[in-house]
Design an enzyme around this catalytic site. Structure first.
Site, PDB file in Angstrom:
ATOM      1  N   TRP A  58      39.537  38.868  43.643  1.00 31.51           N
ATOM      2  CA  TRP A  58      38.787  37.794  44.318  1.00 31.51           C
ATOM      3  C   TRP A  58      37.546  38.315  44.823  1.00 31.51           C
ATOM      4  O   TRP A  58      37.007  37.873  45.567  1.00 31.51           O
ATOM      5  CB  TRP A  58      39.388  37.149  45.358  1.00 31.51           C
ATOM      6  CG  TRP A  58      40.439  36.132  44.792  1.00 31.51           C
ATOM      7  CD1 TRP A  58      40.380  34.834  44.305  1.00 31.51           C
ATOM      8  CD2 TRP A  58      41.941  36.267  44.639  1.00 31.51           C
ATOM      9  NE1 TRP A  58      41.539  34.372  43.752  1.00 31.51           N
ATOM     10  CE2 TRP A  58      42.527  35.184  43.967  1.00 31.51           C
ATOM     11  CE3 TRP A  58      42.829  37.364  44.904  1.00 31.51           C
ATOM     12  CZ2 TRP A  58      44.008  35.116  43.836  1.00 31.51           C
ATOM     13  CZ3 TRP A  58      44.155  37.163  44.657  1.00 31.51           C
ATOM     14  CH2 TRP A  58      44.548  36.200  44.336  1.00 31.51           C
ATOM     15  N   LEU A  74      40.637  39.441  34.153  1.00 35.14           N
ATOM     16  CA  LEU A  74      41.395  38.487  33.291  1.00 35.14           C
ATOM     17  C   LEU A  74      41.776  37.307  33.716  1.00 35.14           C
ATOM     18  O   LEU A  74      42.454  36.430  33.037  1.00 35.14           O
ATOM     19  CB  LEU A  74      42.409  39.496  32.518  1.00 35.14           C
ATOM     20  CG  LEU A  74      42.032  40.743  31.705  1.00 35.14           C
ATOM     21  CD1 LEU A  74      43.370  41.283  30.970  1.00 35.14           C
ATOM     22  CD2 LEU A  74      41.260  40.220  30.509  1.00 35.14           C
ATOM     23  N   GLN A 117      40.237  33.796  39.317  1.00 31.51           N
ATOM     24  CA  GLN A 117      39.527  34.650  39.936  1.00 31.51           C
ATOM     25  C   GLN A 117      38.231  34.775  39.740  1.00 31.51           C
ATOM     26  O   GLN A 117      37.128  34.669  40.410  1.00 31.51           O
ATOM     27  CB  GLN A 117      40.233  35.882  39.989  1.00 31.51           C
ATOM     28  CG  GLN A 117      41.318  36.276  40.571  1.00 31.51           C
ATOM     29  CD  GLN A 117      42.099  37.485  40.486  1.00 31.51           C
ATOM     30  OE1 GLN A 117      41.713  38.204  39.576  1.00 31.51           O
ATOM     31  NE2 GLN A 117      42.911  37.943  41.291  1.00 31.51           N
ATOM     32  N   CYS A 176      59.096  44.907  48.362  1.00 34.27           N
ATOM     33  CA  CYS A 176      57.985  45.882  48.278  1.00 34.27           C
ATOM     34  C   CYS A 176      57.696  46.893  49.510  1.00 34.27           C
ATOM     35  O   CYS A 176      57.363  47.891  49.562  1.00 34.27           O
ATOM     36  CB  CYS A 176      56.711  45.448  47.586  1.00 34.27           C
ATOM     37  SG  CYS A 176      57.126  45.134  45.850  1.00 34.27           S
TER      38      CYS A 176
END
Length: 418
Positions: free
Chosen positions: A175, A195, A199, A367
């Site tokens: 971004w 890609l 964004q 995570c």
């Protein structure tokens, strides 16, 4: 077996079974309501990633904090997910062939859209105002997430020794946080690629709003299609190479080397594996991320990354592990999302949206746990094209960017930098 596992956990947990019976702690801080008996099998086996999938599919729900849920997950693992993912030579060959197959230009574009084009409004709920979707740098202990993300952006710019007029490339610019920071604070000519259509549109709106059209551009472009005829002075790749694929890394870094001028610098910032031999985590955790979050994502240990950099004709000049910084970043994201669950449900207002929200809750906290335990890491690696035999490198001639002394990172910032 389940009762024994519950009794050994570091946090009091109770389970409500499908028939309504309760097992576990009476004063539970974490309460799981099991709707499908298969959850009990996965719980007993310690298949944490499969349990994550069960949660996404609505086979159980919970009351309590994500941090306590992750303490439960770590407590039921039969072994380290790094050890569980170790493979033999045949498995590695299969993975390498799969890595080559899954990373075509068209397939990579679809995989990026799957993740980053979910909903800009959803990401805005739990990211910092600049929407920096990568590891922050908590330069000082009391920093907020927003402050730590700005510190990270500046940390990268300083490592790259950015200066006014530099041609700067941001590969996988997200971004636009780093792209715009470098332009506004270091007066560079900045180009970013992505890609993600969302964004791309978002950053181009920011460029126009900030009046940076003459110095900043954001292209919807695969890195393999970048023009090599006018090399850049400095290149950053942040949170990008995890999507490239292990089998493609030498080619990826070779492309970056051809894109940077002799004497220029490249900084690669990305997640690395905690184990030497595994491209993903075991106990079902890697499969969960592949299915629900990052299709096509592959991890490499830093030793493999260093090897591919050397094979690509690049010399490492600075390596930094930011693993605990990413754990804190992920908990900040997780906490922010937990605080805004109702808003998130309103944004992702569909059956598929509800599944995506459950997946992200599990992914962010899971995570964070992985970084805390060292199952995964985050490395910033600064490299330059291999030198060709000169005796004036330590004199810092004008055509070489790296000064070979770290003090350049700590001098007073240029006007406008933080």
């Amino acid at each position: 077996m389940i009762e024994a596992k519950l009794a050994a956990l570091p946090v009091p947990v109770s389970l409500e079974l499908p028939d309504g019976r309760l097992v576990g702690a009476a004063d539970a801080a974490l309460r799981l309501k099991v709707r499908d008996p298969v959850v009990l099998t996965h719980f007993a086996a310690g298949e944490v990633g499969v349990l994550g999938e069960d949660y996404v599919e609505g086979k159980f729900s919970f009351e309590g904090s994500m941090r306590d849920l992750m303490r439960l997950a770590a407590g039921i693992l039969p072994q380290s997910p790094v050890d569980a993912a170790r493979s033999g030579w045949l498995t590695e060959i299969v993975r390498r062939l799969t890595s080559v197959w899954r990373h075509s230009i068209e397939r990579d574009a679809r995989q990026i859209e799957f993740h980053y084009d979910l909903s800009d409004d959803f990401y805005a709920l739990w990211l910092d105002p600049r929407r920096v979707y990568s590891c922050a740098y908590f330069r000082e202990p009391g920093m907020t997430l927003a402050q730590a993300q700005e510190a990270k952006l500046d940390h990268i710019c300083r490592k790259l020794a950015l200066k006014a007029g530099d041609r700067f490339l941001d590969v996988g610019a997200g971004w636009g946080g780093l792209l715009l920071w470098a332009a506004e604070h270091y007066d560079v000519q900045a180009t970013g690629i992505t890609l993600s259509r969302n964004q791309h549109a978002y950053v181009n709106r920011l460029i126009e709003e900030k009046g940076l059209g003459g110095r900043v551009r954001m292209d919807l472009l695969d890195y393999r299609k970048l023009d090599e005829s006018q090399p850049y002075d400095k290149i950053a790749s942040v949170g990008m190479f995890e999507h490239v694929g292990r089998a493609q890394l030498t080619g990826y870094f070779s492309k970056l080397r051809r894109l940077v001028r002799p004497g220029g610098l490249i900084l690669n910032h990305g997640i690395t594996a905690g184990g030497l031999d595994n491209a993903e985590l075991g106990a079902g955790m890697g499969d969960f991320i592949e299915k629900f979050i990052f299709p096509g994502g592959e991890l490499s240990h830093v030793n493999y990354v260093m090897r591919t950099l050397a094979e690509a004709g690049l010399e490492d000049v600075d390596v930094e592990n930011l693993r605990p910084h990413y754990a804190r970043t992920l908990w900040a994201w997780s906490d922010a999302l937990e605080d805004k669950l109702e808003q998130a449900r309103a944004i992702l207002d569909s059956e598929q949206g509800a599944r995506s929200l459950r997946a992200y809750r599990m992914y962010l906290a899971g995570c964070a746990m992985g970084f805390e335990h060292g199952w995964i890491a985050l490395h910033q690696i600064l490299v330059q094209p291999h030198p060709h035999g000169r005796d004036d490198e330590l004199d810092h001639p004008a055509d070489l960017s790296y000064p070979w002394r770290r003090d350049y990172m700590y001098r007073s910032p240029p006007a406008g930098a933080q």
